[in-house]
Design a protein around this motif. Structure first.
Motif, PDB file in Angstrom:
ATOM      1  N   GLN A  24      38.083  53.035  55.676  1.00 24.63           N
ATOM      2  CA  GLN A  24      38.972  51.915  55.345  1.00 24.63           C
ATOM      3  C   GLN A  24      40.426  52.369  55.195  1.00 24.63           C
ATOM      4  OE1 GLN A  24      37.201  50.213  51.738  1.00 24.63           O
ATOM      5  NE2 GLN A  24      36.038  48.784  53.000  1.00 24.63           N
ATOM      6  N   GLU A 271      43.286  42.476  28.931  1.00 25.00           N
ATOM      7  CA  GLU A 271      41.895  42.671  29.372  1.00 25.00           C
ATOM      8  C   GLU A 271      41.862  43.225  30.790  1.00 25.00           C
ATOM      9  OE1 GLU A 271      39.562  39.066  29.384  1.00 25.00           O
ATOM     10  OE2 GLU A 271      37.964  39.985  30.553  1.00 25.00           O
ATOM     11  N   TYR A 272      41.084  44.277  30.972  1.00 27.50           N
ATOM     12  CA  TYR A 272      40.886  44.845  32.310  1.00 27.50           C
ATOM     13  C   TYR A 272      39.397  44.803  32.589  1.00 27.50           C
ATOM     14  CZ  TYR A 272      41.252  48.092  36.243  1.00 27.50           C
ATOM     15  OH  TYR A 272      41.205  48.670  37.491  1.00 27.50           O
ATOM     16  N   LYS A 273      39.028  44.148  33.678  1.00 29.63           N
ATOM     17  CA  LYS A 273      37.611  43.890  33.927  1.00 29.63           C
ATOM     18  C   LYS A 273      37.214  44.288  35.342  1.00 29.63           C
ATOM     19  CE  LYS A 273      34.444  39.951  33.551  1.00 29.63           C
ATOM     20  NZ  LYS A 273      34.441  38.491  33.323  1.00 29.63           N
ATOM     21  N   LEU A 274      36.072  44.936  35.451  1.00 30.41           N
ATOM     22  CA  LEU A 274      35.534  45.299  36.763  1.00 30.41           C
ATOM     23  C   LEU A 274      34.156  44.675  36.928  1.00 30.41           C
ATOM     24  CD1 LEU A 274      36.376  49.123  36.873  1.00 30.41           C
ATOM     25  CD2 LEU A 274      37.608  47.254  38.015  1.00 30.41           C
ATOM     26  N   GLU A 275      33.912  44.098  38.103  1.00 34.57           N
ATOM     27  CA  GLU A 275      32.573  43.633  38.472  1.00 34.57           C
ATOM     28  C   GLU A 275      32.265  44.230  39.834  1.00 34.57           C
ATOM     29  OE1 GLU A 275      32.622  39.294  36.171  1.00 34.57           O
ATOM     30  OE2 GLU A 275      32.146  39.400  38.317  1.00 34.57           O
ATOM     31  N   LEU A 276      31.332  45.159  39.856  1.00 39.26           N
ATOM     32  CA  LEU A 276      31.146  45.995  41.047  1.00 39.26           C
ATOM     33  C   LEU A 276      29.745  45.832  41.622  1.00 39.26           C
ATOM     34  CD1 LEU A 276      32.590  49.229  39.376  1.00 39.26           C
ATOM     35  CD2 LEU A 276      33.874  47.420  40.559  1.00 39.26           C
ATOM     36  N   ASP A 277      29.667  45.467  42.895  1.00 42.80           N
ATOM     37  CA  ASP A 277      28.349  45.391  43.538  1.00 42.80           C
ATOM     38  C   ASP A 277      27.732  46.770  43.712  1.00 42.80           C
ATOM     39  OD1 ASP A 277      28.269  42.689  43.745  1.00 42.80           O
ATOM     40  OD2 ASP A 277      28.545  42.584  45.920  1.00 42.80           O
ATOM     41  N   ASN A 285      35.911  54.883  46.305  1.00 44.38           N
ATOM     42  CA  ASN A 285      37.225  54.395  46.713  1.00 44.38           C
ATOM     43  C   ASN A 285      38.324  54.819  45.744  1.00 44.38           C
ATOM     44  OD1 ASN A 285      35.952  53.191  48.919  1.00 44.38           O
ATOM     45  ND2 ASN A 285      37.219  51.343  48.777  1.00 44.38           N
ATOM     46  N   ALA A 289      41.596  57.179  46.822  1.00 45.84           N
ATOM     47  CA  ALA A 289      43.007  56.861  46.540  1.00 45.84           C
ATOM     48  C   ALA A 289      43.675  58.034  45.805  1.00 45.84           C
ATOM     49  CB  ALA A 289      43.107  55.575  45.711  1.00 45.84           C
TER      50      ALA A 289
ATOM     51  N   ILE B 139      42.978  51.028  45.992  1.00 46.26           N
ATOM     52  CA  ILE B 139      41.568  51.389  45.793  1.00 46.26           C
ATOM     53  C   ILE B 139      40.645  50.556  46.675  1.00 46.26           C
ATOM     54  CG2 ILE B 139      39.703  51.258  44.078  1.00 46.26           C
ATOM     55  CD1 ILE B 139      41.992  52.173  42.054  1.00 46.26           C
ATOM     56  N   LEU B 140      41.001  49.293  46.854  1.00 45.69           N
ATOM     57  CA  LEU B 140      40.193  48.421  47.719  1.00 45.69           C
ATOM     58  C   LEU B 140      41.083  47.885  48.829  1.00 45.69           C
ATOM     59  CD1 LEU B 140      38.270  46.446  44.932  1.00 45.69           C
ATOM     60  CD2 LEU B 140      37.314  48.241  46.393  1.00 45.69           C
ATOM     61  N   LYS B 259      36.112  44.591  49.569  1.00 46.31           N
ATOM     62  CA  LYS B 259      34.789  44.809  50.146  1.00 46.31           C
ATOM     63  C   LYS B 259      34.593  46.261  50.561  1.00 46.31           C
ATOM     64  CE  LYS B 259      34.367  40.049  51.738  1.00 46.31           C
ATOM     65  NZ  LYS B 259      33.120  39.688  51.043  1.00 46.31           N
ATOM     66  N   HIS B 266      29.330  44.780  50.120  1.00 53.17           N
ATOM     67  CA  HIS B 266      29.528  44.898  48.674  1.00 53.17           C
ATOM     68  C   HIS B 266      30.871  44.322  48.259  1.00 53.17           C
ATOM     69  CE1 HIS B 266      26.640  48.541  48.900  1.00 53.17           C
ATOM     70  NE2 HIS B 266      25.973  47.460  48.582  1.00 53.17           N
ATOM     71  N   ASN B 267      30.847  43.407  47.307  1.00 50.19           N
ATOM     72  CA  ASN B 267      32.071  42.841  46.742  1.00 50.19           C
ATOM     73  C   ASN B 267      32.412  43.542  45.431  1.00 50.19           C
ATOM     74  OD1 ASN B 267      32.547  40.831  48.669  1.00 50.19           O
ATOM     75  ND2 ASN B 267      31.126  39.418  47.661  1.00 50.19           N
ATOM     76  N   HIS B 268      33.702  43.699  45.206  1.00 48.72           N
ATOM     77  CA  HIS B 268      34.164  44.283  43.949  1.00 48.72           C
ATOM     78  C   HIS B 268      35.324  43.449  43.438  1.00 48.72           C
ATOM     79  CE1 HIS B 268      31.833  47.887  44.969  1.00 48.72           C
ATOM     80  NE2 HIS B 268      32.298  47.715  46.181  1.00 48.72           N
ATOM     81  N   MET B 269      35.304  43.180  42.141  1.00 50.96           N
ATOM     82  CA  MET B 269      36.349  42.360  41.563  1.00 50.96           C
ATOM     83  C   MET B 269      37.056  43.140  40.468  1.00 50.96           C
ATOM     84  SD  MET B 269      37.420  39.749  39.253  1.00 50.96           S
ATOM     85  CE  MET B 269      36.026  39.734  38.145  1.00 50.96           C
ATOM     86  N   ILE B 270      38.381  43.234  40.591  1.00 54.71           N
ATOM     87  CA  ILE B 270      39.213  43.864  39.569  1.00 54.71           C
ATOM     88  C   ILE B 270      40.074  42.762  38.963  1.00 54.71           C
ATOM     89  CG2 ILE B 270      40.991  45.589  39.076  1.00 54.71           C
ATOM     90  CD1 ILE B 270      40.235  47.026  41.663  1.00 54.71           C
ATOM     91  N   GLU B 271      39.989  42.602  37.663  1.00 55.92           N
ATOM     92  CA  GLU B 271      40.772  41.547  37.011  1.00 55.92           C
ATOM     93  C   GLU B 271      41.605  42.145  35.889  1.00 55.92           C
ATOM     94  OE1 GLU B 271      38.377  38.424  35.303  1.00 55.92           O
ATOM     95  OE2 GLU B 271      40.062  37.613  34.182  1.00 55.92           O
ATOM     96  N   TYR B 272      42.877  41.798  35.880  1.00 52.18           N
ATOM     97  CA  TYR B 272      43.770  42.211  34.791  1.00 52.18           C
ATOM     98  C   TYR B 272      44.345  40.953  34.188  1.00 52.18           C
ATOM     99  CZ  TYR B 272      47.463  44.737  32.306  1.00 52.18           C
ATOM    100  OH  TYR B 272      48.273  45.271  31.335  1.00 52.18           O
TER     101      TYR B 272
END
Lengths: 329, 329
Positions: A24, A271-277, A285, A289, B139-140, B259, B266-272
């Motif tokens: 990627q 708030e820092y949140k990760l949701e990882l498949d 990844n 980086a 990173i993604l 992805k 695979h999906n990944h979600m980073i939230e701040y």
């Protein structure tokens, strides 16, 4: 442009995810995978990737810019980290929090001697979560930081269940306790005991005729791993385990609440949140980086061991400083 | 330990919040506040803080380590940023995104000439949000970043309403559209039009006898500010405005979905996410943490203009590298 030439040490889940992740990133090229096994027996995920024996690495210092170390923190990295730090720029995800200071010192010595850089304890925790804990504490010094993990599979806890007599296979999910997360977000600044922040859900396959009552009791009372937590045990078939629990999802939250103002009357929540498949894909990844950062910093003459908080974020980006100011800032 | 000696240029909401924020940081000392007004007319929030005329600053270069510039981005900073960059280490929250590259260049020249460092465009957006956009994209790389602002008061939009004939006072809240946030979190990777991500809620006090219908129409059809958005207008009394809408809450979210995997399955979600009771207090605390970084970096010989992504996180912390590795990583 010169591509950054990457090597992978260790070809388990994380190594395979690094192999995929590099595809990627246009500025990188995978030179090969290094393994302790017989290279002829390894089938790579991507066709055509070269496989070398790990002992060949030391002869390839002129062909690889950054080695991504994908071994485990228990027994692989304590040996491989310092070894390869003396030969290559390296990046690793060493994650035994308590031993990071010692690991840092050993790696640092070898990296400095070699004039190379080693970014240790990268990934997401330690790693991105560490970065967020640091920023939050620095910005809101009157405040508390809370780290929640999950929902996700804990390898250590799954292994612990598998060691119980009569257990054939098992997966354990670490899950944040919802009420605890909500209390933290309300800036209640709670003090938690160990078991108040997380609960544990276990999916267990037993041998034929095993005593489920005893197994459940042994799991729930296991010190350190389960006895301090609200633990649920579900007995399921091998097929169910394979079908529903063979993924490697994970994630978590770092929440910091802090107070400002003349009478500290203003609350602020970060708030820092990760949701990882896929935990290994995402971790890979992050390592990739930071491999870019390692390459660039070493080109600038920087050497020694570093952690993620020692690296200016811009070094991770493929964008130029001008582009960053235009499109990201 | 040498305390970091801080000066504040500009004594509005942000300047007052910096004055308070410095009290939370033991390694810092406030030398004084600099204003264009007559210093004798200024009553500081904290008793005993010295007030100087802004023209006196240039004679105090040996008494102040970092100047925190608290003027506005429209007319103050374009002049004060380059001026003080030639005299002091500076930190500012310049936030006109489109003009950041030009502002950077002007400040950079003067800072380099003076051998000082200037950290520009700090705060939370630009600032912490920029940092998070950069990390997430690096990173993604196969993914999209979305920035939502609010719920919070937009000064620019409130001012725009106040310019409508018959309006006495007004506050405008920018609010993320819930469905849009949810779609982003599901990793749907949506393409949004301007108005699909945010809605606008206006609380308006009118002059006696003013035509509310016309005012509401003028607000809702105002180009750039409101015409592209779902806009609600509430007419309220001056008392209600004062009682319920005189705070300065704000916040927002940076969400990045990416992805990975062989088939990008695979999906990944980073939230701040930020939830701030006081926008100026929080912004001030960010500036203060970067003032610490400016001081340290300049001590190491670093000069010129920088943005937040050029600064390694560790420079913001009061903790030593050893302590960071022990307690934060």
């Amino acid at each position: 442009m010169n591509e950054i030439r990457i090597g992978i040490i260790g070809y388990g889940n994380l190594g395979k995810s690094v192999e995929l992740g590099i595809q990627q990133n246009d500025d990188m090229k995978l030179i090969g995978v290094f393994t302790r096994r017989d290279p002829a027996t390894i089938k790579t995920v991507i066709e055509g990737v070269q496989v070398f024996h790990i002992d060949d690495a030391e002869n390839m210092t002129d062909r690889i810019d950054v080695m991504v170390l994908c071994g485990g923190s228990m027994s692989d990295l304590p040996e491989q980290g310092p070894l390869f730090a003396g030969l290559f720029n390296t990046v690793d995800g060493y994650d035994t929090h308590a031993k990071i200071p010692d690991y840092f010192n050993t790696v640092n010595k070898n990296a400095l001697d070699a004039g190379k850089i080693s970014i240790i304890a990268s990934g997401w925790d330690p790693g991105l979560f560490s970065i967020n804990r640091l920023y939050a504490e620095a910005i809101l010094p009157v405040g508390n930081t809370y780290t929640f993990w999950g929902k996700g599979i804990s390898q250590g806890h799954s292994d612990a269940i598998r060691r119980v007599k009569g257990v054939k296979d098992a997966k354990q999910y670490t899950i944040p306790v919802e009420n605890a997360v909500e209390a933290v977000k309300r800036c209640d600044m709670p003090d938690f005991t160990t078991g108040e922040m997380h609960k544990r859900e276990c999916f267990v396959v037993v041998e034929d005729g095993a005593d489920k009552k005893r197994i459940e009791h042994e799991i729930k009372t296991m010190p350190n791993y389960f006895s301090d937590y609200d633990t649920e045990v579900h007995f399921i078939t091998e097929e169910e385990l394979k079908k529903n629990h063979s993924g490697m999802p994970h994630g978590g939250l770092v929440i910091h609440c802090g107070k400002t103002g003349l009478k500290e009357s203003h609350n602020h929540m970060i708030e820092y949140k990760l949701e990882l498949d896929s935990n290994p894909d995402f971790t890979a990844n992050v390592l990739i980086a930071f491999a870019r950062a390692a390459y660039r910093l070493n080109k600038e003459g920087v050497s020694g061991a570093k952690t993620v908080v020692d690296i200016a974020p811009a070094y991770l980006s493929t964008k130029s400083a001008d582009e960053i100011r235009k499109s990201i800032i």
